[in-house]
Write a protein that holds these residues in place. Structure first.
Motif, PDB file in Angstrom:
ATOM      1  N   ASP A 623       0.959  -1.297  -0.109  1.00  0.00           N
ATOM      2  CA  ASP A 623      -0.046  -0.039   0.079  1.00  0.00           C
ATOM      3  C   ASP A 623       0.708   1.279  -0.025  1.00  0.00           C
ATOM      4  O   ASP A 623       0.693   2.449   0.658  1.00  0.00           O
ATOM      5  CB  ASP A 623      -1.049  -0.032   1.246  1.00  0.00           C
ATOM      6  N   GLY A 624       2.054   1.219  -0.691  1.00  0.00           N
ATOM      7  CA  GLY A 624       2.872   2.377  -0.814  1.00  0.00           C
ATOM      8  C   GLY A 624       3.960   2.599   0.159  1.00  0.00           C
ATOM      9  O   GLY A 624       4.645   3.477   0.159  1.00  0.00           O
ATOM     10  N   ARG A 625       3.969   1.518   1.195  1.00  0.00           N
ATOM     11  CA  ARG A 625       4.785   1.792   2.344  1.00  0.00           C
ATOM     12  C   ARG A 625       5.911   0.568   2.100  1.00  0.00           C
ATOM     13  O   ARG A 625       5.466  -0.436   2.331  1.00  0.00           O
ATOM     14  CB  ARG A 625       4.214   1.649   3.747  1.00  0.00           C
ATOM     15  N   PRO A 626       7.068   0.921   1.827  1.00  0.00           N
ATOM     16  CA  PRO A 626       8.313   0.011   1.769  1.00  0.00           C
ATOM     17  C   PRO A 626       8.571  -0.436   2.975  1.00  0.00           C
ATOM     18  O   PRO A 626       8.754   0.234   4.228  1.00  0.00           O
ATOM     19  CB  PRO A 626       9.368   0.739   1.109  1.00  0.00           C
ATOM     20  N   LYS A 627       8.756  -1.890   3.097  1.00  0.00           N
ATOM     21  CA  LYS A 627       9.269  -2.569   4.359  1.00  0.00           C
ATOM     22  C   LYS A 627      10.051  -3.894   3.788  1.00  0.00           C
ATOM     23  O   LYS A 627       9.579  -4.543   3.161  1.00  0.00           O
ATOM     24  CB  LYS A 627       7.885  -2.928   5.176  1.00  0.00           C
ATOM     25  N   THR A 628      10.914  -4.090   4.599  1.00  0.00           N
ATOM     26  CA  THR A 628      11.789  -5.279   4.443  1.00  0.00           C
ATOM     27  C   THR A 628      11.521  -6.217   5.677  1.00  0.00           C
ATOM     28  O   THR A 628      11.483  -6.007   6.908  1.00  0.00           O
ATOM     29  CB  THR A 628      13.103  -5.055   4.811  1.00  0.00           C
ATOM     30  N   LEU A 629      10.590  -7.236   5.200  1.00  0.00           N
ATOM     31  CA  LEU A 629       9.874  -8.435   6.289  1.00  0.00           C
ATOM     32  C   LEU A 629      10.832  -9.595   6.318  1.00  0.00           C
ATOM     33  O   LEU A 629      11.272 -10.033   5.453  1.00  0.00           O
ATOM     34  CB  LEU A 629       8.555  -8.583   5.537  1.00  0.00           C
ATOM     35  N   SER A 630      10.844  -9.975   7.505  1.00  0.00           N
ATOM     36  CA  SER A 630      11.175 -11.389   7.946  1.00  0.00           C
ATOM     37  C   SER A 630      10.348 -12.055   7.908  1.00  0.00           C
ATOM     38  O   SER A 630       9.375 -11.979   8.726  1.00  0.00           O
ATOM     39  CB  SER A 630      12.143 -11.254   8.935  1.00  0.00           C
ATOM     40  N   SER A 631       9.988 -13.035   6.946  1.00  0.00           N
ATOM     41  CA  SER A 631       8.877 -13.817   6.706  1.00  0.00           C
ATOM     42  C   SER A 631       9.077 -15.030   6.131  1.00  0.00           C
ATOM     43  O   SER A 631      10.036 -15.368   5.518  1.00  0.00           O
ATOM     44  CB  SER A 631       7.656 -13.016   6.106  1.00  0.00           C
ATOM     45  N   ASN A 632       8.001 -15.933   6.159  1.00  0.00           N
ATOM     46  CA  ASN A 632       7.963 -17.098   5.441  1.00  0.00           C
ATOM     47  C   ASN A 632       7.437 -17.030   4.166  1.00  0.00           C
ATOM     48  O   ASN A 632       5.994 -17.123   4.194  1.00  0.00           O
ATOM     49  CB  ASN A 632       7.589 -18.405   6.451  1.00  0.00           C
ATOM     50  N   CYS A 633       7.834 -16.722   3.158  1.00  0.00           N
ATOM     51  CA  CYS A 633       7.229 -16.366   1.748  1.00  0.00           C
ATOM     52  C   CYS A 633       7.985 -17.485   0.947  1.00  0.00           C
ATOM     53  O   CYS A 633       9.031 -17.579   0.731  1.00  0.00           O
ATOM     54  CB  CYS A 633       7.830 -15.114   1.282  1.00  0.00           C
TER      55      CYS A 633
END
Length: 714
Positions: A623-633
């Motif tokens: 939604d236009g907000r950059p973020k580096t996620l630690s996730s199980n993708c």
């Protein structure tokens, strides 16, 4: 369940009397009693008795213990090791086989006052892991690792008996005959059949009207050429002969496929007779086995289903493949030619595992219970092949053949293995981790809860995904019989079958991950070039799939609703078979996102599941907000091996791909991509790209006032 199901008290005076051909044992070895071996202190063995000259005299058991222990030690330890005052052996029952009537014997080596015993081994930082989960992963090899002054060795010996011996019924472990076609082996098979519980396993005979369309009549004699194909509806089969054996086997590649099949052209000639010597080895062996077991009829797909590309053959294949569940579930016995990768490999060939150490034959003696008097062998525990390591169980079609059959005789390269509804056994008596792991009760189970139904099906789909298909379009047909029977015996609790998933568990079934598995075969992951299933079905991809979030199945809350669905079938009359199109009409909140960078799929830790290790970093704009996620993708793999569908689309366009996140459960999301251009007044269309697991992602990045919309998931 095995031959020796309960621990039985052995006579206190049971001991070794003599060696092979009545060679005498020394006084020390004759004093070894099974009551001592079962005690916590065991029996301390310090070598053979001394002769008058002062030299050690070794009897057959002494020599075996000396040679076996020395062989198992490292060369450095072997130079230092000798029986006597400073070093000796302690013989006692191995704790992991204590429940057996004749358990394995553990040999602990004592060095002066130093001993690595059970308690110390378990507490040592470098000690082996003997936990149940570790033993499962090690395929229950029953190997015990000991350490002598930090020198590793593994020392376990077992007692085995010839299956034809009068005392064989007293022993768990049996000697496996070199000849798989021997009377001893077939007597063992007959004994397994006789043990079947008629309330759980298949009844003795199948009513003639429920027999397969065609069968091979192997005759009532041993004449090789008394063979012919029959059409059961046109044959007067007497009730006491209305049973058949089904064959499960590997066809092999095009170059090794059966040269003798039944086609529309050859059907009449097959009914006139089959020439035994012209048949491939696997078919020949199956015929011999049916005759030795006293079963007149045999079902082999290559001969009992019309083969070819003409319309008559295609129609017959569609009809008969849809009845596959009934063919196997109603068979008297299914013979699984597990060790052959093609139809020419045969069933009755046998190659026993090598035994580096030599066994010693001994005679047991007991005055209290003379029924125990007889010859046994003492030697190393042989390592037999697991069924799942054999070629047959890498083939997709054979999953339903094995699971649906009431009784299966698995013919491994080194022994026969038995599975039925009430027990599983091996010819050697050595347990196998994967024997009896998945069984489908052929009786109706009206009490199965939906959660158990869903979990069981996801396990089946995970197993199935690790198997290979020669024809890509067979992905759904090859499991259709199992799916139909699975629903039937559970009183259709899963609702309608929808291209590999179930109507009543659909929201959980959608959350599969295209990722490697921890136990079993990992096969190349990709996507077929031709359409096979909707993108939201695990059947749309090749290679391993699994459900990382299975622990949350049925828990909810769920954030989407399936409003409607449609599936277009290859055959409109077969809702369990192949499909040519379909969609889900879904109501939910779509959040625009863009994955700008993700780890490559070949990074060794980028596909670990929750709790299994490091988690991949994904640069994502939500939604236009950059973020580096630690996730199980977990991104679905594309038609290009090793390249995700997202990366494949990015490479095709040269730009980042706009994606959407669809929240299914609190911490589980589908990654979607739009397909086709938007048309005013029509629902938007999306395809699946992967699945994402992330805590509090919805609360942080999805607006509370986000509007739900309806769209099509293709």
């Amino acid at each position: 369940m095995t031959d020796c199901e309960n621990e039985i008290s052995l006579p206190d005076d049971l001991r070794f009397l003599s060696g092979e051909e009545d060679k005498p044992l020394c006084a020390v070895c004759r004093s070894i009693s099974f009551s001592q071996l079962r005690s916590s202190s065991g029996f301390e063995y310090k070598g053979g008795e001394k002769s008058i000259s002062g030299k050690e005299t070794f009897c057959p058991l002494c020599m075996f213990l000396r040679d076996f222990v020395t062989e198992k030690l490292t060369s450095h330890a072997a130079r230092k090791f000798s029986f006597g005052k400073e070093q000796w052996l302690r013989l006692r029952v191995d704790p992991y086989t204590r429940r057996l009537q004749f358990p394995d014997i553990r040999i602990a080596i004592l060095d002066g006052d130093y001993e690595v015993d059970d308690e110390k081994s378990q507490n040592s930082a470098t000690a082996p892991d003997y936990s149940p989960s570790r033993l499962d992963r090690a395929k229950k090899s029953l190997r015990i690792d000991l350490h002598i002054n930090n020198l590793a060795c593994d020392i376990v010996v077992s007692l085995t008996v010839d299956p034809s011996s009068p005392i064989s019924h007293l022993f768990h472990r049996k000697t496996v005959p070199d000849d798989a076609s021997s009377d001893v082996s077939f007597s063992r098979i007959q004994s397994w059949i006789m043990k079947c519980d008629p309330m759980k396993c298949m009844t003795e005979y199948t009513s003639p009207e429920n027999l397969p369309t065609r069968l091979i009549d192997v005759g009532t004699t041993t004449c090789k050429d008394s063979l012919r194909l029959i059409i059961t509806a046109e044959t007067n089969i007497v009730p006491h002969e209305s049973r058949y054996i089904a064959l499960s086997y590997c066809w092999g590649s095009k170059s090794t496929a059966p040269s003798i099949t039944t086609t529309a052209v050859t059907l009449a000639s097959r009914q006139n007779g089959l020439v035994y010597d012209e048949l491939p080895r696997t078919f020949q062996d199956a015929i011999l086995m049916a005759r030795k077991l006293g079963v007149r009829y045999l079902w082999i797909d290559a001969l009992c289903i019309l083969q070819g590309k003409d319309e008559e053959a295609r129609a017959d294949w569609r009809k008969e493949s849809s009845r596959m569940a009934e063919v196997y579930s109603r068979s008297y016995l299914t013979i699984a030619a597990a060790s052959s990768s093609n139809v020419h490999g045969g069933i009755l060939k046998r190659k026993l595992p090598d035994s580096v150490s030599k066994s010693v034959k001994l005679r047991l003696s007991s005055f209290e219970a003379p029924e125990y008097n007889g010859e046994v062998s003492l030697g190393p525990v042989r390592q037999f092949r697991e069924c799942m390591d054999e070629p047959l169980y890498r083939r997709a079609w054979t999953l339903q053949e094995r699971v649906l059959s009431s009784r299966v005789l698995i013919c491994n390269i080194d022994q026969f293995v038995w599975e039925c509804q009430c027990r599983s056994e091996t010819e050697s008596g050595i347990e196998m981790a994967h024997v009896g792991a998945i069984r489908l009760n052929t009786k109706h189970d009206l009490d199965t809860p939906l959660n158990s139904f869903r979990d069981a099906w996801q396990c089946i789909a995970t197993d199935y995904s690790a198997r290979l298909l020669s024809v890509s379009s067979d992905k759904l047909p090859a499991i259709s019989g199992l799916a139909r029977k699975f629903s039937e015996v559970h009183d259709h609790i899963g609702g309608r079958y929808i291209a590999g998933v179930w109507e009543n568990s659909l929201l959980d079934d959608l959350l599969w991950s295209h990722a490697p598995i921890d136990i079993g075969h990992n096969v190349p992951r990709g996507r077929p070039n031709c359409y096979r299933a909707p993108s939201w079905s695990w059947a749309s991809v090749d290679g391993n799939v699994r459900w990382f979030g299975a622990g949350e199945n049925g828990v909810g809350p769920y954030h989407i609703t399936v409003v409607d669905y449609r599936i277009d079938y290859v055959d409109d009359e077969d809702s369990y078979g192949g499909v040519v199109g379909g969609f889900l009409k879904v109501a939910g909140v779509l959040t625009r996102s863009k994955i700008t960078k993700s780890l490559k799929m070949n990074d060794r830790w980028s596909w670990y599941g929750p709790g299994l290790g490091s988690q991949p970093l994904v640069d994502i704009v939500i939604d236009g907000r950059p973020k580096t996620l630690s996730s199980n993708c977990f991104l679905d793999v594309s038609v290009v091996p090793g390249l995700s569908e997202l990366e494949h689309r990015r490479a095709s366009t040269g730009n980042d791909v706009d994606t959407w996140i669809l929240r299914v459960r609190d911490e589980a999301y589908l990654l979607l991509v739009a397909c086709g251009s938007e048309t005013p007044g029509e629902l938007r269309k999306f395809q699946r790209l992967g699945v994402l697991f992330r805590e509090k992602l919805g609360e942080t990045y999805i607006a509370e006032d986000a509007q739900e919309e309806e769209f099509l998931l293709l």
